[in-house]
Enzyme design. Sequence first.
Site, mmCIF file in Angstrom:
data_model
loop_
_atom_site.group_PDB
_atom_site.id
_atom_site.type_symbol
_atom_site.label_atom_id
_atom_site.label_comp_id
_atom_site.label_asym_id
_atom_site.label_seq_id
_atom_site.Cartn_x
_atom_site.Cartn_y
_atom_site.Cartn_z
ATOM 1 N N ASN A 6 -1.083 -17.103 -4.182
ATOM 2 C CA ASN A 6 -2.435 -16.786 -3.735
ATOM 3 C C ASN A 6 -3.126 -15.995 -4.851
ATOM 4 O O ASN A 6 -2.858 -14.811 -5.024
ATOM 5 C CB ASN A 6 -2.350 -15.957 -2.439
ATOM 6 N N TRP A 7 -3.983 -16.698 -5.595
ATOM 7 C CA TRP A 7 -4.636 -16.041 -6.744
ATOM 8 C C TRP A 7 -5.736 -15.073 -6.303
ATOM 9 O O TRP A 7 -6.244 -14.319 -7.108
ATOM 10 C CB TRP A 7 -5.252 -17.086 -7.667
ATOM 11 N N LYS A 8 -6.138 -15.161 -5.042
ATOM 12 C CA LYS A 8 -7.256 -14.350 -4.530
ATOM 13 C C LYS A 8 -8.494 -14.573 -5.420
ATOM 14 O O LYS A 8 -8.720 -15.694 -5.829
ATOM 15 C CB LYS A 8 -6.833 -12.886 -4.442
ATOM 16 N N HIS A 89 -6.092 -14.735 6.249
ATOM 17 C CA HIS A 89 -5.512 -13.695 5.396
ATOM 18 C C HIS A 89 -6.104 -12.338 5.785
ATOM 19 O O HIS A 89 -7.280 -12.259 6.154
ATOM 20 C CB HIS A 89 -5.786 -14.001 3.918
ATOM 21 N N GLU A 91 -7.200 -9.967 4.160
ATOM 22 C CA GLU A 91 -8.419 -9.578 3.432
ATOM 23 C C GLU A 91 -9.651 -10.264 4.027
ATOM 24 O O GLU A 91 -10.745 -9.709 4.012
ATOM 25 C CB GLU A 91 -8.243 -9.883 1.937
ATOM 26 N N GLU A 153 2.813 -11.155 6.772
ATOM 27 C CA GLU A 153 2.379 -10.278 5.689
ATOM 28 C C GLU A 153 1.948 -8.926 6.264
ATOM 29 O O GLU A 153 0.776 -8.744 6.609
ATOM 30 C CB GLU A 153 1.185 -10.893 4.950
ATOM 31 N N GLY A 159 -0.194 -5.928 -1.834
ATOM 32 C CA GLY A 159 -0.788 -5.318 -3.030
ATOM 33 C C GLY A 159 -0.444 -3.849 -3.224
ATOM 34 O O GLY A 159 -1.042 -3.181 -4.065
ATOM 35 N N SER A 189 3.752 -7.800 -1.815
ATOM 36 C CA SER A 189 4.397 -7.149 -2.965
ATOM 37 C C SER A 189 5.715 -7.801 -3.385
ATOM 38 O O SER A 189 6.661 -7.114 -3.787
ATOM 39 C CB SER A 189 4.596 -5.661 -2.699
ATOM 40 N N GLY A 209 0.966 -12.889 -4.176
ATOM 41 C CA GLY A 209 -0.359 -12.593 -4.723
ATOM 42 C C GLY A 209 -0.269 -12.187 -6.175
ATOM 43 O O GLY A 209 -0.238 -13.019 -7.083
HETATM 44 P P1 PGA Z 1 0.654 -9.375 -3.066
HETATM 45 O O1 PGA Z 1 -0.296 -10.235 -2.141
HETATM 46 O O2 PGA Z 1 1.809 -10.246 -3.446
HETATM 47 O O3 PGA Z 1 -0.190 -8.994 -4.243
HETATM 48 O O4 PGA Z 1 1.094 -8.192 -2.260
HETATM 49 C C1 PGA Z 1 0.204 -11.072 -1.166
HETATM 50 C C2 PGA Z 1 -0.918 -11.660 -0.363
HETATM 51 O O5 PGA Z 1 -1.899 -10.964 -0.098
HETATM 52 O O6 PGA Z 1 -0.862 -12.836 0.027
#
Ligand code: PGA
Length: 231
Positions: A6-8, A89, A91, A153, A159, A189, A209
């Site tokens: 997931n590049w966001k 997600h 976010e 998650e 993150g 993470s 991510g």
């Molecule tokens: P992260 O993100 O690996 O940077 O914790 C995971 C995600 O939000 O899908």
Amino acid sequence: MLIVANWKCNPINTKKVNHLLEIEEGNQDTEVVICPPFLYLSQAKEKLRNKDIKLGAQDSFWEDSGSYTGEVSPLMLSNLGCEYVIIGHSERRKYFEEDSNIIKQKVEKALENDLKVILCVGETEEEKKKEKTFTVLKKQIKGIKKKVIIAYEPLWAIGSGNNCNPDQAEKAVAFIKKEIDTKVLYGGSVNVKNASSYLNKDIDGLLIGRTSLKPDQFSTIIKKVKSEKQD
Ligand code: PGA
């Protein structure tokens, strides 16, 4: 195993996209999926043409087309050759106020368009402290069909560098699997050091991510999965 990047909202220009796609491909036991921002999907499709790496989106709308300025529909995504889509997600729930009703509509429409949906669920730190993890998860997956892949998650792990203890993650995954008979991934993470600790658990894959923005490290994880885990 399913390994999803997931590049966001990264990278900030097209020049870096090809570099991020210089990664290890999947095989018959390990499916690798890259979810770049919409803008880079065509470029990624072209670059991945001869590789065993699938394309996914980070979100999709609840209608196929129409007067919805700024939206990208699941029909557009499937027409482009996208196979997967991440929906719900944390976010999106947090910054765009996506509630369970919106998420449900998005999931339905994506499934109608034959996209493989990865639905993200997870508790906040406070909910965890109050031991409400299972109650939250149950609510988030209520009415969800078997066809949907779930990504557990925990919000406090995303993150933060504070990944969920693998035994704890396995318990949450087992709870989800009891509610709905489907594949369940772990995300939050995940990095080169801790990825292996999830591989000997009853967890079907990883949603990654930050580490997916480091192609060497992301490739190392894929290689580990390929060598350590065979379905
Ligand atoms: P992260 O993100 O690996 O940077 O914790 C995971 C995600 O939000 O899908």
